[in-house]
Design an enzyme around this catalytic site. Structure first.
Site, short mmCIF file in Angstrom:
data_model
loop_
_atom_site.label_atom_id
_atom_site.label_comp_id
_atom_site.label_asym_id
_atom_site.label_seq_id
_atom_site.Cartn_x
_atom_site.Cartn_y
_atom_site.Cartn_z
N GLY A 5 1.17 -36.07 41.08
CA GLY A 5 -0.23 -35.67 41.14
C GLY A 5 -0.44 -34.18 41.29
O GLY A 5 -1.57 -33.73 41.54
N GLU A 17 10.87 -40.25 41.28
CA GLU A 17 9.59 -39.56 41.39
C GLU A 17 9.67 -38.50 42.49
O GLU A 17 9.43 -38.82 43.67
CB GLU A 17 8.48 -40.54 41.74
N GLY A 62 0.87 -41.85 36.83
CA GLY A 62 -0.34 -42.02 37.62
C GLY A 62 -1.56 -41.47 36.87
O GLY A 62 -2.15 -42.15 36.03
N GLY A 63 -1.91 -40.23 37.15
CA GLY A 63 -3.14 -39.62 36.64
C GLY A 63 -3.36 -39.81 35.14
O GLY A 63 -4.45 -40.19 34.71
N SER A 119 3.61 -36.17 37.28
CA SER A 119 2.85 -35.30 36.39
C SER A 119 3.30 -35.37 34.93
O SER A 119 3.32 -34.35 34.23
CB SER A 119 2.88 -33.84 36.90
N ASN A 173 0.62 -46.52 36.84
CA ASN A 173 0.30 -46.80 38.24
C ASN A 173 -1.12 -46.30 38.49
O ASN A 173 -1.34 -45.10 38.62
CB ASN A 173 1.30 -46.08 39.15
N TRP A 174 -2.05 -47.24 38.52
CA TRP A 174 -3.46 -46.84 38.67
C TRP A 174 -3.83 -46.52 40.12
O TRP A 174 -4.93 -46.08 40.40
CB TRP A 174 -4.37 -47.95 38.14
N GLU A 199 3.90 -42.88 48.24
CA GLU A 199 2.66 -43.02 49.02
C GLU A 199 2.77 -44.16 50.02
O GLU A 199 2.22 -44.09 51.12
CB GLU A 199 1.46 -43.20 48.06
C1 PEP Z 1 2.87 -41.79 40.59
O1 PEP Z 1 2.19 -41.71 41.60
O2 PEP Z 1 3.61 -42.78 40.42
C2 PEP Z 1 2.77 -40.71 39.61
C3 PEP Z 1 3.80 -40.51 38.83
O3 PEP Z 1 1.62 -39.97 39.60
P1 PEP Z 1 1.24 -38.76 38.60
O4 PEP Z 1 1.64 -39.19 37.19
O5 PEP Z 1 -0.22 -38.60 38.75
O6 PEP Z 1 2.03 -37.57 39.04
#
Ligand code: PEP
Length: 247
Positions: free
Chosen positions: A169, A163, A229-230, A208, A9-10, A93
């Site tokens: 994040g 999640e 994400g990150g 994360s 997920n960018w 989000e």
């Molecule tokens: C996300 O927002 O879907 C996510 C899992 O972000 P991160 O990996 O950065 O925690």
């Protein structure tokens, strides 16, 4: 056997130049696998680049109406018309910053099912809910609400992503006991709602995930992959997660 899935997920990150370079670097690495699905959820303006690179391109959001006066929105039909293969629904989000509620999300789920469009339904609790010990009830209620219009016939379109909001994040992923407890509860809930069909729904963990913790997270029962994400913004790190999922 359930599909294993690694999904990036960018969010609202990367410029056109950065996307081009990400795809160039990633495609030089070993990522093809018959048993595992790789998906990229970029900003929609880059979906054609993802497809041109031979990767699964998914949208980060969609509206439930087919067309009309909904400035700024995209429809399932528009996404399908350019070959987009799936969509994220209900990311925290979207729920928190853009006030998407369970009723709206149920309509989105229904629209995806009607259009035969694959979707990843995100769910997860805030830290206050977990501290109060209400995390299981909260997440299962989210699923019941969001899936209330989905029938067993359309279950093959569903992937669930658990999640926890506090892990997204933050650099602090949920621990293995927390992940195992929640994924088992989600599995039981899906089986309760849909019978044996609920056994086949992939459940991803998100929050994360990184190169250091991926392998142990993937070893938890009922974890069929991750939404990332990150750590997906760097092709080399994302490829490490991909290799961890194959192990
Ligand atoms: C996300 O927002 O879907 C996510 C899992 O972000 P991160 O990996 O950065 O925690």
């Amino acid at each position: 056997m359930r599909n294993k899935i690694l999904a990036a997920n960018w969010k609202m990150n990367l410029t056109q130049q950065q996307v081009t370079s990400w795809l160039g670097e990633f495609n030089d690495l070993n990522w093809k696998s018959p048993h595992t699905e790789l998906r990229i959820y970029p900003s929609s303006i880059y979906l054609k680049d993802i497809q041109a690179a031979g990767l699964h391109g998914g949208a980060q959001n969609v509206y439930f109406e087919a067309n009309g006066a909904y400035t700024g929105e995209l429809s399932i039909q528009q996404l399908q018309s350019i070959g987009v293969q799936s969509v994220l629904i209900g990311h925290s989000e979207r729920r928190q910053l853009f006030f998407e509620d369970d009723a709206l999300l149920a309509q989105k789920v229904n629209a995806c099912a009607a259009a035969n469009f694959q979707f990843v339904l995100c769910c997860g609790e805030a830290i206050e809910t977990r501290t109060a010990g209400a995390h299981l009830d909260f997440v299962l209620a989210q699923l019941s609400e969001n899936l209330r219009l989905l029938t067993e016939t359309d279950l093959h379109m569903l992937v669930v992503a658990y999640e926890p909001i506090w892990a997204i994040g933050s650099g602090l992923s949920a621990d293995l006991d927390q992940i195992t407890e929640m994924h088992q509860a989600i599995r039981n809930h899906l089986v309760g709602l849909y019978g044996v069909g609920g056994e086949q729904v992939p459940i991803l963990y998100g929050g994360s995930v990184n190169a250091a913790n991926a392998k142990t997270i993937f070893s938890c029962p009922n974890v069929d992959g991750a939404l990332v994400g990150g750590a997906s913004l760097d092709p080399l790190i994302f490829n490490e997660l991909w290799q961890a999922l194959q192990a």
